[in-house]
Design an enzyme around this catalytic site. Structure first.
Site, PDB file in Angstrom:
ATOM      1  N   GLU A   1       0.832  -1.199   0.000  1.00 34.87           N
ATOM      2  CA  GLU A   1       0.000   0.000   0.000  1.00 34.87           C
ATOM      3  C   GLU A   1       0.870   1.254   0.000  1.00 34.87           C
ATOM      4  OE1 GLU A   1      -4.112  -0.306   1.898  1.00 34.87           O
ATOM      5  OE2 GLU A   1      -2.886  -1.529   3.248  1.00 34.87           O
TER       6      GLU A   1
ATOM      7  N   GLU B   1      -4.458  -9.447   2.337  1.00 33.93           N
ATOM      8  CA  GLU B   1      -5.296  -9.174   3.507  1.00 33.93           C
ATOM      9  C   GLU B   1      -6.486 -10.121   3.622  1.00 33.93           C
ATOM     10  OE1 GLU B   1      -2.999  -5.318   3.165  1.00 33.93           O
ATOM     11  OE2 GLU B   1      -3.703  -6.899   1.835  1.00 33.93           O
TER      12      GLU B   1
END
Length: 280
Positions: A128, A148
């Site tokens: 990210e 995730e």
């Protein structure tokens, strides 16, 4: 002022702070035995140093890298699990309150260019961070993933909208919904979030070469251009144009000394001698 006279905020050994070239800050995530997994301490170090970087006129570009064999493996899941089991934190409230995102980087809206130098790869929050950098240099064979969903969590620190904007809905879905791992070549050629793929030994030097090319340009013009890029993520074409041209950063370009120096240097057939930009 020179790099040797710069005084960054105090920080722990989890973050290395260096000045490898004039106007360039180098930040190294320094938990190699833990694959540079992000801890609260490292996150606080990054926030303090990056906030200082934003206000330091002599620093025009930052390079972020990781010590050892990987850039960042994401959050320290052991520490996160302990928090969850003990109900120490409300994750949704924490994410909403953390305006700069994971590692104080994944949602940071800096007017100064951010370059990622990626050894080995990046996962979860580490990826990210990369998606919010302006330029990404990766080692050959580096691996990338947003896993995730495999851990019951979400890439909520900015990865979802940034990847969708960069790669498009279907390709972003492939990474986000499957949690699959890709290599540097696919990240560059198919998903489009890596600029250069180089041998592992060349990652940092390639990133530094890009930083030097940036600081050879007017810092006023670079920062105004970066602001235009950020505005374009939120607004349409016409709205971006009006917002950018009327911004303080744009006014600094056209009212400042560096534009005069750039035009004068062109006429005199020499390299310009840029000044540190005035604080906005």
């Amino acid at each position: 002022m020179t790099a040797t006279s710069l005084k960054p905020p105090a920080h722990s050994e989890e973050l290395k702070v260096e000045f490898p070239a004039e106007h360039v800050l180098l930040l190294t995530l320094n938990r190699p035995k833990s694959l540079n997994a992000m801890t609260p301490r490292m996150g606080e170090d990054l926030r303090n140093v990056l906030d200082w970087f934003e206000t330091e006129p002599h620093l025009w570009v930052v390079i972020v890298t990781g010590a050892g064999r990987i850039f960042c493996a994401g959050a320290d899941l052991k520490a996160w699990n302990n928090d969850q089991q003990q109900n120490k934190t409300d994750e949704q409230e924490r994410v909403a309150a953390d305006v700069h995102g994971f590692g104080s980087l994944s949602r940071r809206q800096s007017l100064k260019p951010i370059i990622a130098a990626v050894p080995g790869g990046a996962y979860g929050g580490g990826m990210e961070i990369l998606l919010n950098c302006d330029i990404v240099v990766a080692a050959e064979g580096a691996k990338f993933a947003l896993p995730e969903v495999k851990r019951g969590v979400v890439a909520i620190q900015g990865g979802i909208p940034r990847l969708a904007r960069i790669s498009g809905h279907q390709l972003a879905s492939e990474l986000l919904l499957l949690g699959r791992t890709i290599d540097a070549a696919e990240a560059q050629n198919r998903f489009g979030f890596v600029n250069q793929v180089v041998p592992p030994s060349k990652v940092l030097s390639a990133a530094l070469d890009i930083a030097k090319q940036i600081v050879a340009n007017s810092p006023d013009a670079v920062q105004s251009t970066k602001e235009g890029l950020l505005i374009s993520q939120k607004l349409g074409f016409h709205e971006t144009l009006l917002a950018d041209v009327g911004s303080p950063a744009s006014t600094r370009v056209y009212k400042g000394d560096n534009i005069k120096e750039g035009l004068k240097a062109f006429n005199e057939k020499r390299s310009p001698a840029w000044r540190n930009p005035a604080k906005l």
